[in-house]
Enzyme design. Structure first.
Site, PDB file in Angstrom:
ATOM      1  N   ASP A 392       0.853  -1.179   0.000  1.00  0.00           N
ATOM      2  CA  ASP A 392       0.000   0.000   0.000  1.00  0.00           C
ATOM      3  C   ASP A 392       0.894   1.236   0.000  1.00  0.00           C
ATOM      4  OD1 ASP A 392      -2.197   1.664   0.044  1.00  0.00           O
ATOM      5  OD2 ASP A 392      -3.252   0.494   1.557  1.00  0.00           O
ATOM      6  N   TYR A 393       0.287   2.376  -0.160  1.00  0.00           N
ATOM      7  CA  TYR A 393       0.998   3.641  -0.402  1.00  0.00           C
ATOM      8  C   TYR A 393       2.004   3.925   0.724  1.00  0.00           C
ATOM      9  CZ  TYR A 393       1.294   8.448  -2.197  1.00  0.00           C
ATOM     10  OH  TYR A 393       1.714   9.630  -2.744  1.00  0.00           O
TER      11      TYR A 393
END
Length: 856
Positions: A392-393
C-alpha cells in the site's frame, strides 16, 4: 457569457481541458446572481465556487479545491468574454496559473483529440500467448536485465504530483520511465498521459518494457455506482459483478490495466471511515461479493482489453483497527483472523485475483508489509498465491516508522523477504536494494522471483506484444458515461436504498394523484456530493441531485419547494428561518441530511458518528414545526457509514438510507420516494443505538453471563447500565412497501450425518396489496463446540419476488461444509452436535428450528 465554454491548456507534460458553465439566477441578474461550474481533465477534481462577481463582460470567481494530501486549496478564475470566445486565467493550488484561451461550447474532449494520434500505434495481429511461451519469454528477458532494471520493475511512481497519501519525494515520472526505474504508474487519469508515458517506456528506456497503469477504481470509473457498502445492501451478486465489469470497461479504455480494488476487509466499527469501501460485517456475504468483484473486474481472461487486474486489499485484518482509527493497531488472534477476516480473501483468490495489497496495520507485532508469516507463509505458501504482491501507499517506508526496522534499508530488506513485489510510490527499494544485494543481505534470486511475477502479468495482459492496446480514446468516447452504463448505475442504486422506517405508510409519495406540496430541506437536497469517496469522474457536475430527481417525476414547480437550511458542517445565517418558512407551505417535508464525501473513506475516521450539529439543529426546528402543523417528515440520508439515528427514529415518520449512490443518485432516490421502485435492500452493517456500543455486530459470541429477556434487569451480566446491547437497526434489516409473513420452518430431517444434507423450507407470503421483493435470510447457530461459537451466522439467502397475496416456497440446503469453522487447532472442521436454523427477514426477526449433526 451565459452558457458552456471550453479551453485547453498545456502544463509541463500534461494537457488540461476545462469546461465552464455560466448560468444566471434571475432574468435581470445583479453582479452576484450568477453561478459557475467547472469541470477539469485530466484530474477530475471538484472545484467549489465560493464567490462570483460579474462586471460587464468580465467574470471573476474564487473557490476551493481539495488536493490530496494537502487538503483544501484556493482557486481563482478570471474570464473576459467576447461573443464566441474568451480569454483569462485559472489558478489552482497544484498547478499555479494557467492561461485560458477558449471558445463557446464543449469543444473536443482530450480523448477525441487523441484518436488519430494513437491509431498508428495499435496492432491487430496480436494473439494470446500460452503459459509456456510466457514463461520462456520472461526467463529470456530476466537474463538481459541489470539489477537496477529489475528493481525498476518493482518500483511504482505517480503520474503527476497529485497524491493519495503523505508527501513522497520523487523525481518526475517522465525521467523515471525513460531511465527504466519504474515499472508501473499510479494516477494517470486520462489516456493522453497514459500514451505519453507508455511511449517513453517503449521508445526511450533501454529494454522498452511497457508500463502497467494502476488506479483505484472502487465503485466506477467515469460512470459512478453506489459505494461498496451501499451496493452490498442490494445482496445482488450479479448486479455487483456487472457494475465492476462496466467499471473495468470504462477504465481500460483510458489505458488503466491494474486496479487497486476490491477492498474486501470485514469491518465492525462504524467509526472507521473505510467501511464505505467494503461489504460490511459478515464474512459469508463478504466472500460472495469479493468473488463477484474479482470476476467483474477480471472477466474470463486478462488478455481481454476490457478487463482489469484485480487487487484484493488489505491483507489482512485492516478492518479491526482499534478505536476505528485509520492506520491504527490491530491485535487479534489467529483464530479470529481465520474465521472472520480471511474468508473474503480466500474467495477472491479462488476467483483468480491476480494481485494482493498489504494492510497498513501490524499483526503479532510485525507490520504486514514486513510479515513473512502473513505474506509468505499464509498468503503464498498456504493459500497458493503466485500473483503480484503490491505494497500500500508508502507502506514499505512505514516499516521503519513503526519501529520494526532501524532504518529504511532494513525496511526494504524485511519487505522483500516477505515477498513484496512492488513498492507503491515510495523509493525505498530503488535506494537500498542494490547495496543490499551487493552486501549479500538479500539474493538477486529474490529480485528475479518478484520481477518474474510482474513480467508474467505484463505478458498475460498483452502489453509486451501490443503496448498501446489499452489506450483507446475512441472507446472512451463510446463507453464513458454512456446511457447503458448510467441505467445500470441507476438500477443498482435503487437496489441499494434501505428503508429504515415508514410509520403510517408515509411513503411512497403518490405524486401523480396528489396535489400535496413537497418541501426538500437540507444540505443534500440540491447537492451533487452524492458520489462518495474514491471516485475520480470528470462527470461529477452531471450527478443527478435529489431535487432534480423529483423534478424529473413531473411534479409541478409550485408543488416542489426547496431550502438548504444549513451546510453539512456549518450553519447558514438565517438558514433555519428560511427553511421553516418554506416548510410551512408544504404537506410533506423531505429532510436531506448526512455526511459529505470527505467524511468517509481513507483517513476519515470519526469519533462522533452522529449527524453534524448544524444539521441536527435544522432537523429539530423542522420537527417542531411538523409537530405543530401535522406535517409528515421523511429523513433522506446521504452517508458512507452507519450513523447513530436514535433521535431520528423517535421523531421521523420515515427514514430512507440512500448512502452515496453515484451518478444517478437523484433519480434512484426519487424512484423509491414516489413508489416507482419498491425498496428491498437490507443492511450489511448494524446501526448502533449509541456510539458507545461500537464495534457492534450480529455474529457475536455469548459471554459467560449473556443478557437475556429473563435476566436483563439483573446487574452482574454483560450489559450497559445506560442502554441496551442491541443495535438500533440490526444486520439484514430493511423494510419494503410490501409486507411479508414467514411460516414455520420445515426440516427434511432432524439428524444429519456428514455425508447427508438437510433441506430447510419456509413459506413466504406477501400480505400487502403491493408487489415486492424480499431477501430471505438463513442463519445457523452451532450450540456448542470445541471453541465458542457465534450466536448466529449467515449461511444463505435468496431474493424472491412476490405479487400481492402470493406465497412462495424458499428452500435452503444445509451441508457439512456449511457448518465448518476454524477451531482452536486452526483446523477447518464441522463438529458433531446440535444446531439451530433461523430463517427470516433479518437477523432478529426469524423462525427457528433445530437439528443434530451426528457421526455415522
Amino acid at each position: 457569457m451565459i452558457g458552456i465554454w471550453n479551453s485547453t491548456s498545456q502544463l509541463q507534460s500534461s494537457k488540461w481541458k476545462f469546461l465552464f458553465e455560466v448560468q444566471q439566477e434571475s432574468p435581470k441578474p445583479t453582479p452576484q446572481d450568477y453561478s459557475l461550474t467547472v469541470q477539469m481533465e485530466p484530474l477530475p477534481l471538484a472545484l467549489d465556487i465560493k464567490h462570483i462577481h460579474v462586471e460587464g463582460n468580465t467574470l471573476k470567481a474564487t473557490g476551493s479545491v481539495v488536493v490530496l494530501p494537502h487538503g483544501e486549496g484556493e482557486a481563482t478564475i478570471e474570464m473576459v468574454f467576447e461573443e464566441d470566445c474568451f480569454t483569462g486565467f485559472i489558478s489552482l493550488p497544484f498547478t499555479g496559473v494557467m492561461k485560458l484561451d477558449g471558445t463557446r461550447g464543449r469543444g473536443q474532449s482530450l480523448s477525441e483529440e487523441l484518436i488519430n494520434v494513437v491509431a498508428p500505434y495499435h496492432k491487430n495481429d496480436v494473439i494470446e500467448r500460452t503459459p509456456e511461451n510466457i514463461q520462456a519469454q520472461v526467463e529470456q528477458l530476466l537474463g538481459e536485465m541489470t539489477i537496477a532494471e529489475k528493481i525498476g520493475q518493482m518500483s511504482q511512481c505517480m503520474a503527476s504530483d497529485f497524491a493519495f497519501g503523505g508527501d513522497i519525494e520523487a523525481e518526475s515520472a517522465d525521467v523515471l520511465v525513460e531511465q527504466g526505474r519504474t515499472g508501473s504508474i499510479l494516477g494517470a487519469f486520462n489516456s493522453s498521459r497514459v500514451f505519453e508515458l507508455q511511449k517513453t517506456a517503449v521508445e526511450k528506456s533501454r529494454l522498452g518494457i511497457p508500463l502497467m497503469f494502476n488506479a483505484d477504481v472502487i465503485h466506477g470509473f467515469q460512470t459512478i455506482f453506489p459505494v461498496p457498502l451501499a451496493w452490498s445492501c442490494s445482496w445482488d451478486i450479479e448486479a455487483i459483478r456487472d457494475a465492476c465489469a462496466i467499471a473495468a470497461k470504462e477504465a481500460t479504455a483510458t489505458g488503466i490495466t491494474y486496479n487497486h480494488a476490491p477492498m474486501v476487509d470485514i469491518a465492525r466499527d462504524a467509526r472507521w471511515g473505510r467501511v464505505v469501501e467494503g461489504s460490511g460485517e459478515d464474512p459469508y456475504l463478504g466472500s460472495l461479493i469479493a468473488r463477484a468483484q474479482v470476476e467483474g473486474f477480471q472477466g474470463a481472461s486478462l488478455f481481454d482489453k476490457e478487463t482489469l487486474i484485480a487487487c484484493l486489499k488489505h491483507f489482512i485484518a485492516y478492518g479491526a483497527s482499534e478505536s476505528g482509527r485509520d492506520y491504527n493497531t490491530v491485535d487479534i488472534s489467529e483464530w479470529m483472523l481465520r474465521n472472520l477476516y480471511l474468508p473474503p480473501f480466500q474467495a477472491g483468490l479462488q476467483a483468480g485475483a491476480a494481485s494482493v495489497m498489504n494492510a497498513f496495520n501490524f499483526y503479532q507485532g510485525i507490520p504486514i508489509a514486513a510479515s513473512e508469516v502473513i505474506l509468505k507463509d499464509l498468503l503464498r505458501d498456504e493459500l497458493g498465491f503466485d500473483g503480484i504482491l503490491i505494497s500500500d501507499y508508502g507502506a514499505v517506508e512505514e516499516i521503519y516508522t513503526h519501529g520494526v526496522a532501524k532504518d529504511r534499508s532494513e525496511a526494504a530488506r524485511l519487505s522483500l523477504n516477505a515477498t513484496m513485489d512492488i513498492e507503491m510510490v515510495s523509493q525505498t527499494y530503488e535506494q537500498f536494494l542494490p547495496q543490499l544485494v551487493a552486501d549479500g543481505k538479500i539474493q538477486e534470486q529474490q529480485l528475479d522471483d518478484a520481477v518474474r511475477r510482474i513480467l508474467t502479468y505484463k505478458y498475460q495482459i498483452g502489453i509486451m506484444d501490443d503496448p498501446f492496446r489499452y489506450v483507446r480514446p475512441d472507446k472512451e468516447v463510446e463507453y464513458h458515461f454512456n446511457e447503458n452504463h448510467l441505467q445500470a448505475s441507476r438500477e443498482l442504486a435503487q437496489k441499494s436504498i434501505v428503508l429504515l422506517k415508514n410509520e403510517a405508510q408515509t411513503l411512497p409519495l403518490h405524486v401523480a394523484e396528489s396535489s400535496a406540496r413537497i418541501a426538500v430541506i437540507g444540505p443534500f437536497g440540491d447537492s451533487k456530493d452524492l458520489l462518495g469517496p474514491w471516485q475520480f469522474s470528470k462527470y461529477g457536475a452531471d450527478t443527478v441531485t435529489l431535487l432534480e430527481g423529483l423534478q424529473a417525476k413531473g411534479i409541478q414547480e409550485d408543488r416542489l419547494l426547496y431550502s438548504e437550511g444549513s451546510k453539512v458542517n456549518e450553519s447558514i445565517v438565517g438558514g433555519i428561518e428560511r427553511a421553516l418558512e418554506v416548510a410551512s407551505h408544504a404537506d410533506v417535508i423531505l429532510l436531506a441530511l448526512g455526511e459529505n464525501s470527505e467524511m468517509s473513506g481513507e483517513a476519515a475516521s470519526r469519533m462522533d458518528i452522529t449527524i453534524p450539529e448544524p444539521q441536527q439543529q435544522l432537523a429539530e426546528a423542522i420537527v417542531e414545526l411538523a409537530k405543530q402543523s401535522g406535517k409528515a417528515v421523511v429523513l433522506v440520508l446521504t452517508n458512507g457509514r452507519p450513523l447513530v439515528l436514535d433521535w431520528y427514529e423517535q421523531h421521523m415518520d420515515s427514514i430512507v438510507e440512500t448512502w452515496f449512490l453515484g451518478s444517478q443518485a437523484g433519480h434512484a432516490i426519487a424512484d423509491v420516494l414516489v413508489g416507482d421502485y419498491n425498496p428491498s435492500a437490507k443492511l450489511t452493517m448494524s446501526f448502533p443505538k449509541q456510539v458507545g456500543q461500537v464495534p457492534i455486530y450480529y455474529n457475536h459470541f455469548n459471554t459467560g453471563r449473556p443478557v437475556t429477556a429473563e435476566n436483563e434487569h439483573e446487574k452482574y451480566i454483560s450489559k450497559y447500565l445506560d442502554g441496551p446491547n442491541d443495535p438500533l437497526y440490526p444486520f439484514g434489516y430493511g423494510l419494503s412497501y410490501s409486507q411479508f409473513e414467514y411460516s414455520t420452518i420445515e426440516l427434511s430431517r432432524s439428524t444429519m450425518q456428514r455425508s447427508e444434507s438437510i433441506i430447510a423450507t419456509v413459506q413466504v407470503t406477501n400480505t400487502s396489496a403491493v408487489a415486492g421483493q424480499e431477501i430471505v435470510q438463513l442463519y445457523i447457530q452451532d450450540l456448542y463446540g470445541s471453541t465458542v461459537r457465534p450466536v448466529k451466522e449467515l449461511k444463505g439467502f435468496e431474493k424472491v419476488t412476490l405479487a400481492p397475496g402470493e406465497t412462495v416456497q424458499v428452500q435452503f440446503e444445509i451441508t457439512e461444509e456449511l457448518l465448518k469453522y476454524c477451531n482452536a487447532r486452526l483446523q477447518w472442521v464441522a463438529e458433531a452436535g446440535e444446531f439451530k436454523v433461523y430463517i427470516g427477514s433479518n437477523v432478529k426477526h426469524v423462525q427457528v428450528a433445530g437439528f443434530e449433526l451426528i457421526e455415522a
